[in-house]
Design an enzyme around this catalytic site. Structure first.
Site, PDB file in Angstrom:
ATOM      1  N   LYS A  60     -57.777  -6.615 104.184  1.00 50.17           N
ATOM      2  CA  LYS A  60     -59.096  -6.558 103.578  1.00 50.17           C
ATOM      3  C   LYS A  60     -60.178  -6.973 104.546  1.00 50.17           C
ATOM      4  O   LYS A  60     -61.081  -6.378 104.630  1.00 50.17           O
ATOM      5  CB  LYS A  60     -58.937  -7.446 102.279  1.00 50.17           C
ATOM      6  CG  LYS A  60     -60.441  -7.578 101.581  1.00 50.17           C
ATOM      7  CD  LYS A  60     -60.284  -7.855 100.079  1.00 50.17           C
ATOM      8  CE  LYS A  60     -60.266  -9.121  99.755  1.00 50.17           C
ATOM      9  NZ  LYS A  60     -61.774  -9.872  99.437  1.00 50.17           N
TER      10      LYS A  60
ATOM     11  N   GLY B  76     -68.024 -11.220  98.775  1.00 44.12           N
ATOM     12  CA  GLY B  76     -68.906 -12.306  99.662  1.00 44.12           C
ATOM     13  C   GLY B  76     -68.825 -12.151 101.004  1.00 44.12           C
ATOM     14  O   GLY B  76     -69.647 -11.950 101.850  1.00 44.12           O
TER      15      GLY B  76
ATOM     16  N   ASP C   5     -57.042 -18.220 101.642  1.00 42.57           N
ATOM     17  CA  ASP C   5     -56.655 -17.203 100.360  1.00 42.57           C
ATOM     18  C   ASP C   5     -55.014 -17.387  99.798  1.00 42.57           C
ATOM     19  O   ASP C   5     -54.962 -16.929  98.735  1.00 42.57           O
ATOM     20  CB  ASP C   5     -56.846 -15.722 100.831  1.00 42.57           C
ATOM     21  CG  ASP C   5     -58.350 -15.472 101.235  1.00 42.57           C
ATOM     22  OD1 ASP C   5     -59.148 -16.166 100.496  1.00 42.57           O
ATOM     23  OD2 ASP C   5     -58.418 -14.786 102.020  1.00 42.57           O
TER      24      ASP C   5
ATOM     25  N   ARG D 251     -56.632 -13.260  93.102  1.00 45.86           N
ATOM     26  CA  ARG D 251     -55.526 -14.079  93.623  1.00 45.86           C
ATOM     27  C   ARG D 251     -55.089 -14.882  92.469  1.00 45.86           C
ATOM     28  O   ARG D 251     -53.784 -15.168  92.907  1.00 45.86           O
ATOM     29  CB  ARG D 251     -55.921 -15.074  95.022  1.00 45.86           C
ATOM     30  CG  ARG D 251     -56.553 -13.979  95.920  1.00 45.86           C
ATOM     31  CD  ARG D 251     -56.480 -14.481  97.314  1.00 45.86           C
ATOM     32  NE  ARG D 251     -57.576 -13.706  98.250  1.00 45.86           N
ATOM     33  CZ  ARG D 251     -57.138 -12.641  98.822  1.00 45.86           C
ATOM     34  NH1 ARG D 251     -55.595 -12.236  98.526  1.00 45.86           N
ATOM     35  NH2 ARG D 251     -57.859 -11.934  99.700  1.00 45.86           N
TER      36      ARG D 251
END
Length: 438
Positions: A25, A99, A325, A398
């Site tokens: 990503k 974001g 993450d 997530r």
């Protein structure tokens, strides 16, 4: 975002097989953004076809960049406008839930002189902190306005002449660093970013590949210096699989009995491999094969097998930016380690798509997990016996995928509300889960 669907996962199933996770990503966003300010064409292959990078593409089109309709699993070519070539858009730039889109565009647009831009996002994004970007950009001469003294979107930017300076970032954030570096391309002289700890360096690697005058100095690459004046040239980009998406399968194979998974062609950038260090601490059985390097990014395939009696772990300090993450899925892993695991220094998770510390504690307790929430982290007592539950992603991609893996360890069937949140970063997650269930 389609978050209203409910998914049911049956527990006590093992996972077997080979999987290729979607493109990274972070690199997908940057390939579009840096390609858009390069001269000539940039060819992109392996792009993550999901909501966040597509938001970036949509915003760049409104700025005049030629980006064709992006189709899943198909390479495409964009034509850049040069470093100062964006047009003033006729519409508000909607960053959706991303974001990365908002923060990197703030840096990119701050120096586009005599043009005006407005950035907004969905309800969640408009509550996330933007002051960490607007404040350093203001020091460079940026004219940035927004709610709560420029710290919340919607954000208004009036392009202005920027001056290079030395900026220390308050947190180790790749998004903040990247915004400053992108602004530095349009600033007079030299811009230097000093980080408190090393964060993801995809922006630096890609800018260098495109021809920017950028240097990394200091221990652990904490001082990044960029000089304006160099034009960027379009490149060919092959995007590797996202290690943050691969982490769900790596942890699943480690904690779900009788599981073995091979994840193909995963990006192994050293600023992203904190998950592997924690797996070493846990005593996981994995090996990296088929190693290579593409466009400055190391890649490899990761083979993981189930191990009983995993050891507890502690995550804190400088490793946090390398696995920020992965904290939700590591929280699930901790529930099945033999002993007490601890996550510290993770306050940043409270300002992600959700308050991930609070949400993961709240949802995993429904399975029977023993979790104590602290101001900056979690304490998890392992060896949990999970039972089926009714859980909710709370619209966080997530969290949705972490709850799916947790459900495999629960007796009975678990229902996950708003499971479609996974589309933000991993649109094929549920299909891949079905393929692997044995």
């Amino acid at each position: 975002m389609n978050t209203n669907d409910i998914r049911t996962v049956k527990g006590e199933k093992s996972l077997q097989g080979t999987i290729k996770v979607p493109g990274d990503k972070s690199i997908s966003h940057r390939s579009l953004i840096i390609g858009s300010i390069a001269e000539g064409e940039t060819n992109i292959e392996g792009f993550l076809y999901s909501e966040d990078p597509l938001s970036t593409a949509d915003c760049l089109r409104k700025l005049g960049v030629h980006i064709p309709e992006i189709k899943k699993d198909q390479p495409f070519t964009i034509r850049g406008l040069g470093i100062d070539g964006f047009r003033e858009p006729k519409e508000i730039l909607n960053c959706g839930n991303s974001g990365t889109t908002m923060r990197l565009l703030m840096g990119l647009l701050a120096g586009q002189t005599d043009r005006n831009f407005i950035l907004t996002g969905d309800k969640s994004l408009n509550e996330r902190p933007m002051g960490r970007v607007s404040k350093p950009l203001s020091l460079m001469g940026g004219k940035i306005y927004g709610r709560e003294n420029g710290t919340k979107a919607p954000i208004s930017i009036t392009g202005n002449k920027l001056k290079g300076c030395v900026i220390g970032t308050p947190v180790a954030s790749a998004q903040v660093k990247s915004a400053i570096l992108l602004a530095g391309l349009n600033a007079s002289g030299t811009t230097s970013v000093i980080e408190p700890a090393s964060s993801r360096d995809h922006t630096e690697r890609m800018l260098k590949a495109f021809g920017a005058d950028i240097k990394i100095r200091g221990e652990l690459g904490r001082n990044i210096v960029i000089k304006s004046g160099n034009n960027l040239t379009g490149q060919n980009i092959l995007i590797p699989g996202d290690i943050s998406s691969a982490a769900f399968w790596m942890i699943a194979a480690s904690i779900v009995p009788e599981s073995e998974i091979l994840v193909k062609n995963v990006g192994l950038n050293p600023t992203r491999t904190g998950i592997l260090h924690v797996m070493d601490e846990m005593g996981c059985d994995y090996k990296i094969i088929e190693k290579s390097t593409i466009a400055g990014e190391p890649i490899g395939s990761i083979k993981v097998k189930y191990v009983s009696n995993l050891k507890p772990f502690k995550v804190q300090g400088d490793i946090l930016p390398k696995l920020i993450d992965e904290i939700p899925i590591l929280t699930v892993a901790a529930c099945f380690c033999n002993g007490v695991s601890e996550i510290k220094d993770a306050k940043e998770l409270r300002v992600k798509e959700t308050d991930r510390l609070k949400v993961m504690a709240r949802q995993l307790k429904k399975f029977g997990a023993n979790i104590t929430e602290k101001e900056d982290g979690l304490i998890i007592t392992g060896e949990s016996k999970f039972h089926s539950a009714e859980v909710d992603s709370e619209t966080d991609h997530r969290v949705s995928m972490s709850l799916a893996i947790a459900s495999l360890l629960a007796k009975g069937s678990t229902r996950i509300a708003r499971a479609g949140a996974s589309n933000v970063s991993y649109p094929t997650f549920w299909d891949d889960l079905e393929k692997l269930i044995n």
